[in-house]
Design an enzyme around this catalytic site. Structure first.
Site, PDB file in Angstrom:
ATOM      1  CD  GLU A   1       7.443 -34.055  27.305  1.00 50.61           C
ATOM      2  OE1 GLU A   1       7.456 -34.144  28.552  1.00 50.61           O
ATOM      3  OE2 GLU A   1       6.485 -33.593  26.670  1.00 50.61           O
TER       4      GLU A   1
ATOM      5  CG  HIS B   1       4.166 -29.288  27.690  1.00 53.49           C
ATOM      6  ND1 HIS B   1       5.121 -29.360  26.703  1.00 53.49           N
ATOM      7  CD2 HIS B   1       4.212 -30.487  28.354  1.00 53.49           C
ATOM      8  CE1 HIS B   1       5.726 -30.540  26.761  1.00 53.49           C
ATOM      9  NE2 HIS B   1       5.197 -31.240  27.753  1.00 53.49           N
TER      10      HIS B   1
ATOM     11  CG  HIS C   1       6.086 -31.521  32.522  1.00 57.58           C
ATOM     12  ND1 HIS C   1       7.389 -31.752  32.113  1.00 57.58           N
ATOM     13  CD2 HIS C   1       5.290 -32.015  31.532  1.00 57.58           C
ATOM     14  CE1 HIS C   1       7.375 -32.352  30.933  1.00 57.58           C
ATOM     15  NE2 HIS C   1       6.116 -32.526  30.551  1.00 57.58           N
ATOM     16  CD  GLU C   2       1.446 -32.059  31.504  1.00 57.78           C
ATOM     17  OE1 GLU C   2       1.242 -31.602  30.353  1.00 57.78           O
ATOM     18  OE2 GLU C   2       2.105 -33.098  31.698  1.00 57.78           O
TER      19      GLU C   2
END
Length: 291
Positions: free
Chosen positions: A225, A147, A143-144
């Site tokens: 997100e 980003h 997830h990071e």
């Protein structure tokens, strides 16, 4: 309430400092407050300047604020796994190897920051490493990394710069009109009264417009997100990402603040979803199930 109060207090301090500095700039440069072109130039400089400086300093500021320790050489099996996982995911999405750090915190969280895709930071809490399975932690890291690959930090900075510019420009344009109107009605006060009116009105409007603008920036943060969750699902599978979010529902509220919270895996609760940097976990899980 605590988060909203902190937001208002921080913006009040920033806006007061900005007002003082900008008035000094007006005096030194000779730019007239009534000049829209001059005001627009100053609004752009200050609006984007603060955002860009924050972005460029984001790695150092983030590490210092959480007391993060960068992994130079892995000292144990967990750190080896962490470095190898981030390295593999970075290669999969085509970005440079991020700096990896661990910070001491009981909450299960992680965040990414950095001015460039190839010069970024991924930091993980000890609470996440201790309480999540490897599959769940792998999904959080994905997830990071997503980003970073999506350029969310840069996009958020540009958006914040545009928002800041409009807030500064509109508040000072209105304040200039108000001070001009009151100075015509109350000539006895002279320039000092007009200046104080301008200063007070512009400061109040900057705070009010800044608060309203936060609804837009928080909406954008929530929107990104979902993309980061989808990116993680592509990297490690949606079942792992759903499991990680389910685990977060059992954990405590995020302790991250500011821009780190915006790019963390877990956000804070608020009185209204409009002021949340992250969508509710239930919505994120449902979105993943529909992929």
């Amino acid at each position: 309430m605590k988060r909203i109060a902190l937001f208002l207090a921080t913006n009040l301090a920033v806006m007061i400092v900005f007002s003082i500095v900008l008035n000094i700039v007006y005096a030194v440069t000779g730019i007239q407050q009534g000049s829209l072109s001059g005001l627009l130039v100053m609004a752009v400089l200050f609006g984007f300047g603060g955002s860009l400086v924050s972005l460029l300093m984001s790695k150092k500021m983030a590490l210092r604020s959480v007391g993060g320790e960068v992994i130079e050489q892995p000292r144990n099996e967990t750190e080896h796994w962490l470095m190898e996982t981030v390295s593999r995911q970075a290669q999969q999405v085509g970005i440079g190897m991020p700096t990896v750090a661990i910070y001491d915190s009981p909450d299960m969280n992680a965040f990414a920051t950095g001015a460039k895709r190839d010069d970024s930071l991924v930091a993980v809490s000890t609470g996440l490493l201790h309480n999540m399975t490897r599959d769940e932690a792998e999904a959080v890291l994905a997830h990071e990394v997503s980003h970073i690959a999506n350029g969310d930090m840069i996009t958020m900075t540009l958006m914040q710069g545009v928002v800041n510019t409009f807030v500064i420009f509109l508040s000072r344009m209105i304040a200039n009109a108000v001070s001009g109107f009151t100075s015509n009605d109350e000539e006895g006060e002279g320039e000092g009264g007009s200046f104080m009116t301008y200063f007070i009105v512009s400061t109040v409007l900057e705070i009010a417009f800044g608060f309203l603008a936060s609804f837009l920036t928080m909406w954008f943060s929530r929107h990104r997100e979902f993309y980061a969750d989808a990116g993680a699902a592509n990297l490690v599978g949606k079942d792992k990402m759903i499991a990680a979010l389910e685990r977060l529902r059992m954990g405590q509220e995020s302790q991250l603040e500011g821009s780190m919270m915006a790019f963390g895996i877990n956000g804070k609760k608020s009185l209204t979803e409009l002021l949340m940097s992250h969508p509710p976990l239930e919505k994120r899980i449902n979105a993943l199930r529909q992929l």
